[in-house]
Design an enzyme around this catalytic site. Structure first.
Site, PDB file in Angstrom:
ATOM      1  N   SER A 208       0.567  -1.388  -0.418  1.00  0.00           N
ATOM      2  CA  SER A 208       0.126   0.409   0.011  1.00  0.00           C
ATOM      3  C   SER A 208       0.812   0.915   0.067  1.00  0.00           C
ATOM      4  CB  SER A 208      -0.803   0.111   1.035  1.00  0.00           C
ATOM      5  OG  SER A 208      -1.971   1.238   1.115  1.00  0.00           O
ATOM      6  N   ASP A 313      -9.110  -3.354  -6.547  1.00  0.00           N
ATOM      7  CA  ASP A 313      -8.463  -3.236  -5.090  1.00  0.00           C
ATOM      8  C   ASP A 313      -9.459  -2.694  -4.174  1.00  0.00           C
ATOM      9  OD1 ASP A 313      -7.477  -1.531  -3.673  1.00  0.00           O
ATOM     10  OD2 ASP A 313      -5.227  -1.539  -3.743  1.00  0.00           O
ATOM     11  N   HIS A 380      -7.140  -5.802  -1.168  1.00  0.00           N
ATOM     12  CA  HIS A 380      -5.909  -4.540  -0.699  1.00  0.00           C
ATOM     13  C   HIS A 380      -4.300  -5.662  -1.204  1.00  0.00           C
ATOM     14  CE1 HIS A 380      -4.358  -0.805  -1.065  1.00  0.00           C
ATOM     15  NE2 HIS A 380      -4.278  -0.735   0.494  1.00  0.00           N
TER      16      HIS A 380
END
Length: 437
Positions: A208, A313, A380
């Site tokens: 991320s 996502d 994610h």
């Protein structure tokens, strides 16, 4: 999914909606996924204490960076930055894998100040021990190619993907330290001193916001190591799109604009990007902002990069495509929480977002040294959980897990440009479900 475990985070809502439009969900996802990992460890049979790969051997202590104070490298609250280090063994003794923690960004003085009271802004709130799983695991059945490498989990506490600069710190008496670039440099100095400088092979990875940090610092990481060292980078769920939301607003661009200017991020961005974009853009504001998006960053990276990214996502769908402000009547509420609850029209819009990702990756696909694993899962980060990295139930494309695909790429066993078919075609997908409270 035990989503009820997130209820303790309701204090989070005290922040202004604008401050938390991007940050809150990112933190919640990190906590949620960490909870899943902790639960999976706790369910294991403690009778296997003689097993060298039992979870009790994978709890790794927090280390604070020793010379951080002398270098002026501080978390948002002024505490020392930290990392977790597990020494390699056997054939992996001279190989290193670094993984940068994710956790969103802060874009206002208010949100950064509140972040000081969490583990994403202060080492005072960081866990003293964390489990190493997925890409950090030393279990060969879970991590076949990197299990015996020296492994480092870098804790994230600056709020700008290790790209903030002290010149931008508030001058109004608010005590905030924007030292991300200095933290990166202090961390690298310390890791080099304990063996990284002798690495034969090294992989910088991140999840991320940590994936974005990986892209920003990838070439610098390469430059720090000997020329004969094999060095590559892996960004997991770090390819953030510069897309309008469903109302046509540039929510992500506006948010990044705030981050760049609040924390002085431009100084850490690639100079070639600024030079290349100067003829077509007016003003340094837009130059530096464009250069923070991965689509531009990867045009300048000389080091080999692998991108792991879900085409659906969940973080980007909830914050870029359908932020709270774009759905005032809650028409998207169920869909944002669980892709199985999306109606055909909504699925069509999500497919459009996937197409935007594939277009953004168009030039990267042509790079011979690059690799990618773009699956069609509603998730994610996928590299630091065993369930998604490498297990019997992990997501697969062409019958290869993410771990196998990354290994094929890193060791040059084969070219890897894995792009999944559109949702819902892949039955191996691991979909997050936040609808069950």
């Amino acid at each position: 999914m035990a989503n009820s475990r997130l209820r303790g985070l309701t204090w989070w809502r005290k922040w202004a909606k604008k401050d938390w439009a991007i940050t809150a969900v990112g933190f919640s996802l990190i906590v949620f996924l960490f909870t899943l990992i902790s639960d999976s460890w706790s369910r294991r049979d403690d009778s296997n204490l003689n097993n060298p790969f039992d979870h009790t051997h994978d709890l790794v202590d927090l280390t604070l960076v020793r010379n951080a104070k002398n270098k002026g490298a501080f978390c948002l609250d002024g505490s020392l930055p930290g990392y977790h280090f597990q020494k390699g063994f056997g054939s992996g003794s001279n190989n290193w894998l670094l993984h940068v923690e994710g956790g969103g960004w802060c874009n206002t003085v208010s949100s950064c100040s509140s972040r000081k009271f969490t583990r994403l802004g202060s080492s005072k709130y960081m866990e003293s021990q964390v489990p190493f799983s997925g890409i950090l695991s030393r279990d060969p059945s879970q991590n076949p190619d990197f299990f015996n490498w020296n492994k480092v989990k870098i804790r994230y506490c600056d709020g700008a993907s290790f790209a903030s600069h002290p010149e931008s710190e508030p001058k109004n008496g608010e005590k905030l330290f924007f030292r991300g670039q200095l933290i990166w440099e202090a961390l690298m100095d310390e890791l080099l001193s304990i063996g990284l400088s002798n690495a034969k092979q090294a992989l910088l990875s991140g999840c991320s916001a940590g994936g974005l940090a990986t892209l920003i610092h990838c070439d610098n990481f390469r430059e720090l190591l000997p020329k004969d060292t094999t060095v590559k980078c892996l960004a997991d769920a770090g390819f953030f799109l510069d897309e309008k939301d469903i109302l046509g607003n540039q929510t992500m661009r506006s948010f990044y604009n705030d981050v760049v200017h609040l924390q002085g991020v431009a100084k850490s961005l690639h100079k070639d990007c600024v030079v290349r974009m100067e003829p077509s853009k007016a003003g340094f504001v837009f130059l530096s902002l464009d250069c923070l998006f991965p689509r531009e960053i990867i045009k300048n990276i000389k080091t080999a990069v692998f991108l792991v990214n879900p085409a659906y996502d969940i973080w980007q769908i909830q914050n870029i495509l359908i932020p709270d402000a774009s759905d005032p009547h809650g028409d998207w509420r169920n869909c944002r929480l669980n892709i199985h609850d999306c109606n055909p029209s909504q699925i069509g819009i999500l497919h459009g977002f996937r197409n935007s990702l594939l277009r953004a990756l168009g030039e990267f696909q042509k790079i011979k040294e690059g690799g990618m694993f773009i699956n069609s899962c509603f998730v994610h980060c996928q590299t630091w959980m065993a369930e998604t990295w490498h297990s019997a139930k992990s997501p697969r494309i062409n019958n290869r897990t993410i771990a196998e695909s990354v290994g094929d790429w890193f060791f040059d066993r084969k070219a890897v440009k894995q792009i999944d078919c559109p949702y819902p075609c892949n039955p191996t997908c691991y979909h997050l479900d936040f609808s069950r409270g």
